[in-house]
Design a protein around this motif. Sequence first.
Motif, mmCIF file in Angstrom:
data_model
loop_
_atom_site.group_PDB
_atom_site.id
_atom_site.type_symbol
_atom_site.label_atom_id
_atom_site.label_comp_id
_atom_site.label_asym_id
_atom_site.label_seq_id
_atom_site.Cartn_x
_atom_site.Cartn_y
_atom_site.Cartn_z
ATOM 1 N N ILE A 1 0.845 -1.211 0.000
ATOM 2 C CA ILE A 1 0.000 0.000 0.000
ATOM 3 C C ILE A 1 0.871 1.248 0.000
ATOM 4 N N GLU A 2 1.946 1.231 0.745
ATOM 5 C CA GLU A 2 2.847 2.390 0.789
ATOM 6 C C GLU A 2 3.451 2.668 -0.582
ATOM 7 N N ALA A 3 3.818 1.607 -1.301
ATOM 8 C CA ALA A 3 4.366 1.788 -2.649
ATOM 9 C C ALA A 3 3.308 2.351 -3.595
ATOM 10 N N GLU A 4 2.083 1.869 -3.484
ATOM 11 C CA GLU A 4 0.977 2.372 -4.315
ATOM 12 C C GLU A 4 0.676 3.827 -3.987
ATOM 13 N N ASP A 5 0.772 4.169 -2.731
ATOM 14 C CA ASP A 5 0.493 5.544 -2.314
ATOM 15 C C ASP A 5 1.566 6.505 -2.820
ATOM 16 N N ARG A 6 2.800 6.032 -2.907
ATOM 17 C CA ARG A 6 3.863 6.891 -3.444
ATOM 18 C C ARG A 6 3.611 7.214 -4.915
ATOM 19 N N ASN A 7 2.976 6.317 -5.624
ATOM 20 C CA ASN A 7 2.685 6.548 -7.045
ATOM 21 C C ASN A 7 1.468 7.447 -7.255
ATOM 22 N N HIS A 8 0.480 7.342 -6.381
ATOM 23 C CA HIS A 8 -0.779 8.058 -6.604
ATOM 24 C C HIS A 8 -1.081 9.118 -5.534
ATOM 25 N N GLY A 9 -0.614 8.912 -4.322
ATOM 26 C CA GLY A 9 -0.861 9.886 -3.259
ATOM 27 C C GLY A 9 -2.329 10.063 -2.923
ATOM 28 N N ASP A 10 -3.096 8.974 -2.994
ATOM 29 C CA ASP A 10 -4.546 9.088 -2.795
ATOM 30 C C ASP A 10 -5.070 8.151 -1.704
ATOM 31 N N PHE A 11 -4.285 7.917 -0.665
ATOM 32 C CA PHE A 11 -4.702 7.036 0.426
ATOM 33 C C PHE A 11 -4.867 7.817 1.731
ATOM 34 N N LEU A 12 -5.815 7.354 2.513
ATOM 35 C CA LEU A 12 -5.955 7.789 3.899
ATOM 36 C C LEU A 12 -5.733 6.541 4.755
ATOM 37 N N ARG A 13 -4.619 6.503 5.467
ATOM 38 C CA ARG A 13 -4.285 5.344 6.285
ATOM 39 C C ARG A 13 -4.881 5.520 7.674
ATOM 40 N N LEU A 14 -5.490 4.457 8.168
ATOM 41 C CA LEU A 14 -6.145 4.479 9.470
ATOM 42 C C LEU A 14 -5.381 3.653 10.487
ATOM 43 N N ASP A 15 -5.514 4.010 11.728
ATOM 44 C CA ASP A 15 -4.981 3.207 12.827
ATOM 45 C C ASP A 15 -6.004 2.110 13.122
ATOM 46 N N HIS A 16 -6.030 1.131 12.248
ATOM 47 C CA HIS A 16 -7.070 0.099 12.291
ATOM 48 C C HIS A 16 -6.543 -1.170 11.629
ATOM 49 N N VAL A 17 -6.840 -2.316 12.219
ATOM 50 C CA VAL A 17 -6.441 -3.606 11.648
ATOM 51 C C VAL A 17 -7.534 -4.054 10.686
ATOM 52 N N GLU A 18 -7.172 -4.269 9.418
ATOM 53 C CA GLU A 18 -8.136 -4.636 8.391
ATOM 54 C C GLU A 18 -8.718 -6.029 8.648
ATOM 55 N N GLY A 19 -9.996 -6.190 8.301
ATOM 56 C CA GLY A 19 -10.689 -7.461 8.441
ATOM 57 C C GLY A 19 -12.156 -7.284 8.125
ATOM 58 N N TYR A 20 -12.774 -8.285 7.483
ATOM 59 C CA TYR A 20 -14.163 -8.149 7.066
ATOM 60 C C TYR A 20 -15.084 -7.958 8.262
ATOM 61 N N LEU A 21 -14.788 -8.615 9.367
ATOM 62 C CA LEU A 21 -15.644 -8.522 10.551
ATOM 63 C C LEU A 21 -15.379 -7.255 11.356
ATOM 64 N N GLU A 22 -14.490 -6.417 10.855
ATOM 65 C CA GLU A 22 -14.139 -5.181 11.569
ATOM 66 C C GLU A 22 -14.578 -3.936 10.803
ATOM 67 N N LEU A 23 -15.553 -4.071 9.927
ATOM 68 C CA LEU A 23 -15.984 -2.932 9.114
ATOM 69 C C LEU A 23 -16.630 -1.836 9.958
ATOM 70 N N SER A 24 -17.358 -2.226 11.015
ATOM 71 C CA SER A 24 -17.981 -1.209 11.872
ATOM 72 C C SER A 24 -16.913 -0.376 12.572
ATOM 73 N N ALA A 25 -15.874 -1.037 13.054
ATOM 74 C CA ALA A 25 -14.775 -0.310 13.704
ATOM 75 C C ALA A 25 -14.040 0.565 12.692
ATOM 76 N N LYS A 26 -13.893 0.078 11.467
ATOM 77 C CA LYS A 26 -13.215 0.862 10.432
ATOM 78 C C LYS A 26 -14.010 2.115 10.079
ATOM 79 N N THR A 27 -15.325 1.966 9.980
ATOM 80 C CA THR A 27 -16.177 3.117 9.675
ATOM 81 C C THR A 27 -16.058 4.182 10.762
#
Length: 408
Positions: free
Chosen positions: A198-224
């Motif tokens: 993701i960091e490499a992709e962000d260096r190319n496009h600069g269009d990410f917002l990184r969150l202090d959150h562990v990714e996971g399908y069951l964690e979508l409410s926490a991500k929101t």
Amino acid sequence: MSFKNRVEGTSRSVISQKWTLFLCISSFCAGMFFTARMWTIPDAKGGITRTTGVEAERLNLVSEGCNTKFLQQKDVKLVSKDVFGEVSKTHNALQTLDKTISSLEMELAAAKSAQESILSGAPISGDSEKGDSPKKRKYFMVVGINTAFSSRKRRDSVRATWMPQGEKRKKLEEEKGIIMRFVIGHGATLGGILDRAIEAEDRNHGDFLRLDHVEGYLELSAKTKTYFATAVKLWDAEYYVKVDDDVHVNIGTLAETLARHRKKPRVYIGCMKSGPVLAQKGVRYHEPEYWKFGETGNKYFRHATGQIYAISKDLASYISVNQHVLHKYANEDVSLGAWFIGLDVLHIDDRRLCCGTPPDCEWKAQAGNVCVASFDWTCSGICRSVDRLKEVHKRCGEGEKALWKAAI
């Protein structure tokens, strides 16, 4: 001698009775005289006499010769009238406080959020008022595109269609005040291969917002929850939007739609629905806490479907300030709706945020009713979006000029 003694005794008895009667009359007169002086009301010139409303009424009644029983009844009526009057005033005051408490909570949340944004060094404009500290840059809306580590191709299809790139995206921020970012957290192993990609992709496009959150399908409410809390601290915007990366969006139409409600407080806009609460384990969208919603077979309260929705700044600030006590349900769209239950929130059901893919959105566009967002209900997004998003954009897109001409 006996006769003489009887005469003398009788004489003394008569004299004693006369003196006794005289003394009684004298005492009575003296008492009346003394009592009359004690009940004389002081002259107003000699001092200031203060009486309550009940006391003044009592004096008037005494001067009019009213009996004691009537006086007591009058006192009770006056006191009762005063008591009921105070109770009525208190009740009205409580009703007023009850109506404004939600507004005060929203204002407090917004104030705290603004303070935290300034202290965290959020982006600010170069202009400042004379003698004052620099002001934080004002934006119109922040569009967070929810994505995952495995969705690189989806992101590229969005970049190739409805999300401006490079200088156009920067111009969109500067001239229209529209921020657009892919939203993602980090992997279970911080700094691992997923994060580095993701960091490499962000260096190319600069269009990410990184969150202090562990990714996971069951964690979508926490991500929101984390997304809104993070976005409101970084950017001072009027609206905050969440959209999935397999949905087609007309950004100009979205901006104009939100602009119509900018003077309304606490806005929650989307396609409102009320789906069934699924108690059966193993099925998609299963709700472990189904028992909280009543009997089996009940439906959820009204809430915006999760593909795309928008909330105003005061609601995003409320989430940011209270995120540690906001309960998370299995489905993130249900969680968001639950956070607003009990608050004075304006729910706006706009079906243009949930148009179907062609021919549905195409017919509506030809009729002059351009859709805000398009997706397939059967797939909770555009089915095979990587392959089909360009086609949907070609047939249902608003056109590039519409974005720059959008009145916001």
